[in-house]
Design an enzyme around this catalytic site. Structure first.
Site, PDB file in Angstrom:
ATOM      1  N   ASP A 409      24.484  35.992 -17.001  1.00 23.38           N
ATOM      2  CA  ASP A 409      23.063  36.269 -17.184  1.00 23.38           C
ATOM      3  C   ASP A 409      22.723  36.131 -18.670  1.00 23.38           C
ATOM      4  O   ASP A 409      23.603  35.994 -19.522  1.00 23.38           O
ATOM      5  CB  ASP A 409      22.768  37.687 -16.685  1.00 23.38           C
ATOM      6  CG  ASP A 409      21.277  37.963 -16.509  1.00 23.38           C
ATOM      7  OD1 ASP A 409      20.492  36.996 -16.407  1.00 23.38           O
ATOM      8  OD2 ASP A 409      20.901  39.147 -16.458  1.00 23.38           O
ATOM      9  N   GLU A 412      20.187  31.849 -21.696  1.00 24.19           N
ATOM     10  CA  GLU A 412      19.277  30.751 -22.065  1.00 24.19           C
ATOM     11  C   GLU A 412      19.578  30.150 -23.455  1.00 24.19           C
ATOM     12  O   GLU A 412      19.329  28.939 -23.615  1.00 24.19           O
ATOM     13  CB  GLU A 412      17.813  31.228 -22.003  1.00 24.19           C
ATOM     14  CG  GLU A 412      17.316  31.497 -20.605  1.00 24.19           C
ATOM     15  CD  GLU A 412      17.926  32.777 -19.998  1.00 24.19           C
ATOM     16  OE1 GLU A 412      18.174  32.790 -18.787  1.00 24.19           O
ATOM     17  OE2 GLU A 412      18.168  33.734 -20.749  1.00 24.19           O
ATOM     18  N   ASP A 483      14.062  36.390 -12.767  1.00 22.80           N
ATOM     19  CA  ASP A 483      13.367  37.663 -12.596  1.00 22.80           C
ATOM     20  C   ASP A 483      11.991  37.482 -11.972  1.00 22.80           C
ATOM     21  O   ASP A 483      10.953  37.554 -12.642  1.00 22.80           O
ATOM     22  CB  ASP A 483      13.249  38.370 -13.947  1.00 22.80           C
ATOM     23  CG  ASP A 483      14.607  38.753 -14.507  1.00 22.80           C
ATOM     24  OD1 ASP A 483      15.593  38.693 -13.747  1.00 22.80           O
ATOM     25  OD2 ASP A 483      14.676  39.102 -15.690  1.00 22.80           O
TER      26      ASP A 483
END
Length: 769
Positions: A409, A412, A483
């Protein structure tokens, strides 16, 4: 001034077009794939494509006076002056034509800087996306009146991307995702087009920030632009849209066979993992309420101060013993990992990373520090092979605990203390580069490192989930759409998002069932579990601070309906597993838009609230609050209502009742499907009995079986069963038997008859009992 095409040279399957001012290379990869490349001085390492995909291909070159014609058996490229290239299929239908005029940017009616400043002060976006930078380039293509676009991964909005524009810059944006979002967590710059019904693909292999406008600016053209890098893209042909997708996944890779239990239901919430008592409470309730489940996910709370590769000991006794205890209850545990390594001189991971130079740096060579969950943190330089191996080595810590896999997670990469500057030094394999180039492949390289770590430590097919990705990441990791929120528009968006992800190669994907942020409602949760029952990644996940969304929280009828669809999912797991065997051969998505199967039917070009499971199942979920009936479009063929058995003719729109407990589903007539048994979780032991159901009067089906765990199938260790019903006759043939266990009993069921087959060990055949 005209940039004339002077001549050409050849080097095996490379055709070099020599213009007055530059050269452009056409690489003939296969008859259906041609790479267009212009060297603008940047390294050419591809993260999406591994190995040499070129196969021996015959082609011809013809001088046609005003242009050159380069032709394979499937594609024709016509090269003109000014570096203009036009592409046609084997029937000479135009696919991709360069636009000959100049772009005309959208007139946004902003007259001066004062008005820009005034609008920006209220929060309106006034960014000039067309600003030309030093390395900027654009490719402008002609747009036909009847042209439709698909792909681009998990971009928000609708199935058909025409009239919209998007950017590729992996972004963690906590705001509710809506169709105006131009960028999300993944950058998958592959585009699939239908121009007047003729299919093609374009894959732009450039990791720098890029932008794609699909007719938003003009009805006359679409364009791709990048702020830097080489011009490097692939023209992909095929006789059908499905064949184009197959060719694209040949190029960038296919999802490997998952472990079978990965197709089971998975429960998650940020906050579960704060203690082993809380995890056990959730597990016990899942069994108490008779809800099948295979995996419970552990979010960041299981770690010691959010330090990666640690496990807190204040609310856990012995983690390995706890993982083993949960496994004995039928649950696998899936812990999360973030890339941010806590800045802590007493923390071994940080110490080792600093000593060996494994973190990205500032231009002056010092370790770059930003903030994420552990506070001040350093970022591993995953673009280097040495760093990926280091990360892989540490994955063994978790695998040795007995966990199911690893969930990546925040890669990015996310940052809390402002965006990571573009000049931060990252590695591009052996070359020094910058965040500007490596940002979009950061998550890809982390997922690859995690995959290798889990594989090396376990010997099993790795279960890795990643939020950020680039084209080709599907070879290493499953994905979810990030999300989302407990909003009806996000349930609606699930279908086009997962369908476009599937076409983009990401065939193991899902959304957070019920929504991650905000508070779900009983009706929304119910409709979400119905609509997601065929999504490959089948996980309920919610954020800390939102209302609990386990089904028992809402009482009846939510709990019973939820249980009904979990059981339905487990019935279909053998079928989904078969589809992954097929996918390793053709790269086609399990959950797919109708246009992929019926590209000649214009009614499905922008159908956003239906999808298909392979070729045989059509699903039409309820995605609007309060609806208890809906129209369903059925394409060509004959269709059987899964629940009632009523038959319908295709190319027809019907009205179907859909009370709260009903998901409208239709099976293509004369289809055989495997029908798994309902269990609390998928066992590692091979099944001894398999049931097949016939929908219609006759049918054929090939069924796959292996051990569901490791890589032995790649050495041919699997079984194939040919199941057939023709009228009153049925047969089962074990056509390949290289996995030692096989079914002892096979049952075939039709609406009015049942055949029972037993395996004869001596004759090695199935006989009707």
């Amino acid at each position: 001034m005209s940039n004339k095409l002077m001549d050409f040279t050849q080097n095996n399957q490379e055709v070099i077009l020599n213009y007055e001012e530059k050269t452009i290379s056409l690489f003939i990869i296969t008859p259906e794939i041609i790479r267009v490349f212009e060297d603008r001085g940047y390294t050419t390492n591809s993260y999406a494509i591994e190995g040499d995909k070129t196969i021996a291909t015959d082609y011809s070159i013809k001088d046609c006076g005003d242009h050159l014609e380069i032709k394979t058996a499937k594609l024709t490229v016509k090269a003109y002056d000014n570096c203009k290239l036009d592409v046609y299929d084997e029937q000479d239908n135009p696919l991709i034509l360069d636009y000959m005029a100049k772009r005309i940017p959208i007139d946004r009616q902003v007259m001066d800087e004062a008005h820009k400043k005034l609008a920006s002060s209220e929060g309106h976006e006034m960014t000039d996306k067309d600003a030309d930078g030093k390395g900027y380039y654009e490719l402008v293509k002609s747009l036909a009146a009847n042209e439709h676009f698909y792909g681009l991964g998990d971009k928000t909005g609708y199935l058909d991307k025409r009239h919209y524009a998007y950017s590729n810059w992996n972004t963690d944006d906590p705001n509710p995702h809506v169709e105006s979002f131009e960028q999300l967590y993944k950058s998958i710059p592959v585009l699939f087009g239908l121009k007047n019904g003729h299919p093609y693909g374009l894959f732009f292999d450039n990791t720098y920030r890029s932008h794609i406008d699909l007719g938003k600016e003009s009805n006359n053209y679409y364009y791709y632009s990048a702020e830097d890098g080489n011009i490097d893209y692939y023209i992909i042909g095929g006789e059908s849209l499905a064949e184009v997708v197959t060719n694209y996944t040949y190029l960038t890779g296919r999802v490997p066979m998952p472990q079978k239990w990965m197709l089971g239901y998975q429960q998650s919430r940020w906050g579960y993992s704060v203690s082993q008592e809380k995890v056990e409470e959730i597990a016990d309730n899942l069994r108490k309420y008779d809800l099948p489940c295979d995996v419970i996910h552990l979010d960041i709370d299981y770690m010691d101060g959010y330090r990666v590769f640690t496990w807190r000991d204040d609310s856990y006794e012995k983690p390995a013993d706890f993982v083993k205890k949960m496994r004995q209850k039928g649950f696998r545990l899936m812990p999360i990992l973030d890339p941010g390594v806590k800045k802590d001189d007493k923390y071994n991971i940080y110490q080792e990373g600093v000593e060996k130079g494994y973190f990205v740096t500032n231009p002056d060579g010092s370790v770059y520090i930003n903030k994420v969950w552990p506070g001040e943190a350093a970022y591993p330089d995953f673009g280097r092979s040495e760093v990926r191996k280091w990360w892989s080595k540490h994955c063994k810590y978790l695998v040795d605990m007995g966990v199911a896999g690893i969930w990546d997670d925040m890669n990015e990469p996310a940052s809390f203390d402002g965006p990571v500057p573009k000049n931060i030094v990252f590695s591009d394999e052996d070359n020094k580069s910058t965040h500007k180039k490596m940002h979009n492949v950061y998550g890809h390289n982390m997922a690859k490192a995690t995959y290798e770590g889990v594989k090396n430590a376990s010997g099993k097919r790795p279960y890795v989930i990643t939020r950020a990705a680039y084209a080709g990441t599907q070879k290493y990791s499953t994905v979810w759409t990030g999300d989302n929120q407990s909003l009806w528009p996000h349930l609606q968006m699930m279908i086009p998002q997962l369908c476009n992800l599937g076409m983009s190669g990401f065939n193991f994907a899902g959304t957070d069932i019920g929504g991650f942020g905000a508070d779900t409602t009983p009706e929304l949760l119910t409709r979400w579990i119905e609509g997601a029952v065929f999504s490959p990644l089948f996980r309920n996940h919610a954020a800390l601070g939102t209302r609990s969304q386990e089904p028992w929280v809402f009482g009846e009828p939510t709990l019973s309906i939820y249980r009904k669809y979990l059981r339905l999912r487990y019935h279909f797991i053998p079928y989904l597993y078969d589809l992954y065997y097929q996918e390793t051969k053709d790269g086609l998505p399990i959950m797919r838009p109708l246009v992929l199967n019926y590209q000649d039917d214009e009614k499905v070009y922008d159908l956003n609230d239906e999808f298909m499971v392979s070729d045989e199942i059509l699903v039409a979920p309820i995605v609007y609050q309060g609806m208890t009936s809906r129209q369903v479009y059925l394409p060509k063929g004959e269709w059987i209502d899964f629940w009632s058995g009523v038959e319908y003719a295709g190319q027809n729109t019907i009205l179907i009742d859909a009370p709260l407990d009903k998901l409208p589903m239709f099976i293509k007539k004369d289809t055989i499907l495997p029908w798994g048994k309902v269990v609390s979780h998928i066992s590692d032991e091979p099944d001894k009995i398999m049931t097949f159901r016939l929908f219609g009067d006759h049918g054929k089906y090939e069924h796959y079986q292996d051990n569901g765990l490791d890589f032995n199938y790649q050495d041919g260790e699997y079984n194939l069963y040919q199941v057939e019903v023709n009228g009153n006759e049925a047969s089962v043939i074990l056509s390949k038997h290289d996995y030692k266990p096989n079914y002892r009993t096979i049952v075939i069921q039709s609406t009015d008859k049942e055949w029972n087959f037993e395996y004869d060990e001596q004759e090695k055949t199935y006989k009707i009992r």
